[in-house]
Design a protein around this motif. Structure first.
Motif, PDB file in Angstrom:
ATOM      1  N   GLU A 154       0.831  -1.206   0.000  1.00 47.24           N
ATOM      2  CA  GLU A 154       0.000   0.000   0.000  1.00 47.24           C
ATOM      3  C   GLU A 154       0.863   1.252   0.000  1.00 47.24           C
ATOM      4  O   GLU A 154       0.551   2.234  -0.689  1.00 47.24           O
ATOM      5  N   CYS A 155       1.951   1.247   0.773  1.00 42.03           N
ATOM      6  CA  CYS A 155       2.850   2.401   0.828  1.00 42.03           C
ATOM      7  C   CYS A 155       3.438   2.701  -0.551  1.00 42.03           C
ATOM      8  O   CYS A 155       3.532   3.867  -0.953  1.00 42.03           O
ATOM      9  N   MET A 156       3.838   1.657  -1.255  1.00 45.93           N
ATOM     10  CA  MET A 156       4.396   1.868  -2.591  1.00 45.93           C
ATOM     11  C   MET A 156       3.378   2.569  -3.489  1.00 45.93           C
ATOM     12  O   MET A 156       3.703   3.558  -4.170  1.00 45.93           O
ATOM     13  N   TYR A 157       2.146   2.077  -3.495  1.00 49.18           N
ATOM     14  CA  TYR A 157       1.132   2.667  -4.371  1.00 49.18           C
ATOM     15  C   TYR A 157       0.749   4.079  -3.924  1.00 49.18           C
ATOM     16  O   TYR A 157       0.433   4.931  -4.772  1.00 49.18           O
ATOM     17  N   LYS A 158       0.789   4.357  -2.640  1.00 53.49           N
ATOM     18  CA  LYS A 158       0.513   5.714  -2.178  1.00 53.49           C
ATOM     19  C   LYS A 158       1.617   6.667  -2.618  1.00 53.49           C
ATOM     20  O   LYS A 158       1.358   7.836  -2.931  1.00 53.49           O
ATOM     21  N   GLY A 159       2.860   6.182  -2.628  1.00 53.41           N
ATOM     22  CA  GLY A 159       3.945   7.001  -3.142  1.00 53.41           C
ATOM     23  C   GLY A 159       3.791   7.268  -4.626  1.00 53.41           C
ATOM     24  O   GLY A 159       4.015   8.385  -5.097  1.00 53.41           O
ATOM     25  N   ILE A 160       3.399   6.257  -5.380  1.00 57.78           N
ATOM     26  CA  ILE A 160       3.205   6.416  -6.823  1.00 57.78           C
ATOM     27  C   ILE A 160       2.078   7.399  -7.118  1.00 57.78           C
ATOM     28  O   ILE A 160       2.140   8.171  -8.088  1.00 57.78           O
ATOM     29  N   ALA A 161       1.055   7.411  -6.270  1.00 66.16           N
ATOM     30  CA  ALA A 161      -0.133   8.235  -6.523  1.00 66.16           C
ATOM     31  C   ALA A 161       0.160   9.730  -6.539  1.00 66.16           C
ATOM     32  O   ALA A 161      -0.603  10.494  -7.134  1.00 66.16           O
ATOM     33  N   VAL A 162       1.242  10.184  -5.907  1.00 67.44           N
ATOM     34  CA  VAL A 162       1.544  11.621  -5.862  1.00 67.44           C
ATOM     35  C   VAL A 162       2.443  12.048  -7.015  1.00 67.44           C
ATOM     36  O   VAL A 162       2.770  13.227  -7.144  1.00 67.44           O
ATOM     37  N   CYS A 163       2.836  11.112  -7.864  1.00 68.28           N
ATOM     38  CA  CYS A 163       3.805  11.403  -8.918  1.00 68.28           C
ATOM     39  C   CYS A 163       3.138  11.971 -10.174  1.00 68.28           C
ATOM     40  O   CYS A 163       2.129  11.447 -10.638  1.00 68.28           O
TER      41      CYS A 163
END
Length: 373
Positions: free
Chosen positions: A249-258
């Motif tokens: 989930e953390c990985m996808y949350k990081g990707i979401a702000v890119c």
């Protein structure tokens, strides 16, 4: 022990106005028999139950010491889980000789040297032809890591996984990027249980209840595709399953702000915020990095350096840029130790670690995940 006073309703019927009565109903004997820490955890459970009701909105961030209480509770769950026993510390197995790559397959420029390659000074931004090659490399890496995951089961050795991955990569006409990078002896990284990253495949058999991160990078037509996933081996306890779920989930949350123009530091902020909700540590020693015609590992970073914790670094994303996001979360400390092989890195306290990684492409409106198919 807390007795239920007949003058008060059961705990689950209490509303926010009754909360002061809850504290007054606690007997002094409870505090004498139970440590303050356990009391905090019991209170946490009650607050989480009440949070689901419309009568008492609770904001965990406003409660002092709450994150630490969650962390301690997670560690206690792992120690007392009925589905698991205390795992023995990870030990080095026998590392077999390097596998051969057919002569017709192009090698990255670092192959043949035991030294780490020079740090790249250029961001990885591609033209249309370069991007097409980048997509092909990433798509292959994604297929390989998923195939590797199907091999994970008790009694299989990480050396067997390495051999199967190696064969699949060369059958596709690609080169396994880790092989020969700075002397790395294998074609894939296999990081088991407390190993944070860069585990070298060996003769150790996977055990029921293990977790394993498999990190695959391939070199195809002059471009590298990089991805990793953490897999379950057999019956894995709930605490480790939750760690894996939150890490992804953390990985996808990081990707979401890119997206084009976004600040790189938003990635670490978003990852840290989500991990802290569950009391997990985010490893700050290893970071995301640029990827494309250049392949990097450990402290050799191709810009940008993607910090995965909260930070105040400058720098923003550019359309057409490719890099990885790869958070490592731990159930305990984020401090680490590295074996004498100079690669295998473990949590200092032996607590489990999990990692996920995708290579992404920055677009005008967001980010495209390249290591999916």
């Amino acid at each position: 022990m807390v007795k239920q006073d007949s003058r008060h309703p059961p705990l689950f019927l209490w509303g926010p106005r009754s909360l002061p009565q809850l504290f007054s109903s606690l007997h002094v004997g409870f505090l004498l028999e139970t440590s303050a820490l356990i009391f905090m955890c019991v209170l946490l459970e009650l607050l989480e139950d009440l949070k689901g009701t419309s009568r008492l909105p609770v904001h965990a961030k406003k409660i002092s010491g709450l994150e630490e209480a969650i962390r301690i509770r997670r560690e206690r769950e792992l120690r007392t889980s009925p589905t698991s026993k205390r795992r023995p510390a990870l030990r080095r197995g026998k590392v077999s000789q390097r596998l051969l790559v057919p002569d017709h397959i192009p090698r990255p420029p670092y192959v043949g040297s035991e030294l780490l390659p020079d740090i790249s000074k250029e961001h990885q931004i591609h033209d249309s032809e370069g991007l097409a090659r980048m997509r092909a490399a990433c798509e292959l890496a994604a297929r390989v890591v998923d195939y590797a995951g199907t091999l994970v089961r008790p009694s299989v050795t990480t050396n067997e996984i390495d051999k199967a991955v190696h064969q699949m990569i060369i059958d596709a006409g690609a080169y396994p990027s880790p092989l020969g990078y700075g002397g790395f002896p294998k074609s894939v990284c296999t990081s088991v249980n407390e190993c944070m990253c860069h585990g070298i495949p060996d003769s150790r058999q996977l055990q029921d209840g293990d977790i394993i991160n498999i990190d695959v990078t391939v070199y195809l037509n002059g471009y590298h595709g990089d991805t990793s996933k953490t897999f379950l081996c057999g019956n894995v306890n709930n605490s480790m399953q939750r760690l894996i779920k939150v890490t992804e989930e953390c990985m996808y949350k990081g990707i979401a702000v890119c997206k084009d123009g976004a600040l790189f530091r938003k990635i670490g902020k978003r990852i840290s915020e989500h991990a802290e909700k569950f009391g997990y540590g985010v490893v700050d020693r290893f970071v995301g990095h640029g990827i494309g015609t250049v392949f990097i590992r450990t402290s050799h970073i191709s810009p940008p350096s993607i910090s995965l914790i909260g930070n105040d670094k400058s720098g923003h994303m550019v359309e057409g840029q490719t890099f990885t996001i790869e958070p490592i979360l731990t159930l305990g400390t984020t401090d680490c130790v590295t074996w004498e092989d100079n690669w295998t890195t473990l949590t200092a306290d032996g607590s489990p670690a999990a990692q996920f990684e995708h290579t992404i492409l920055i677009t005008r409106t967001g980010a495209e995940i390249l290591t999916k198919y």
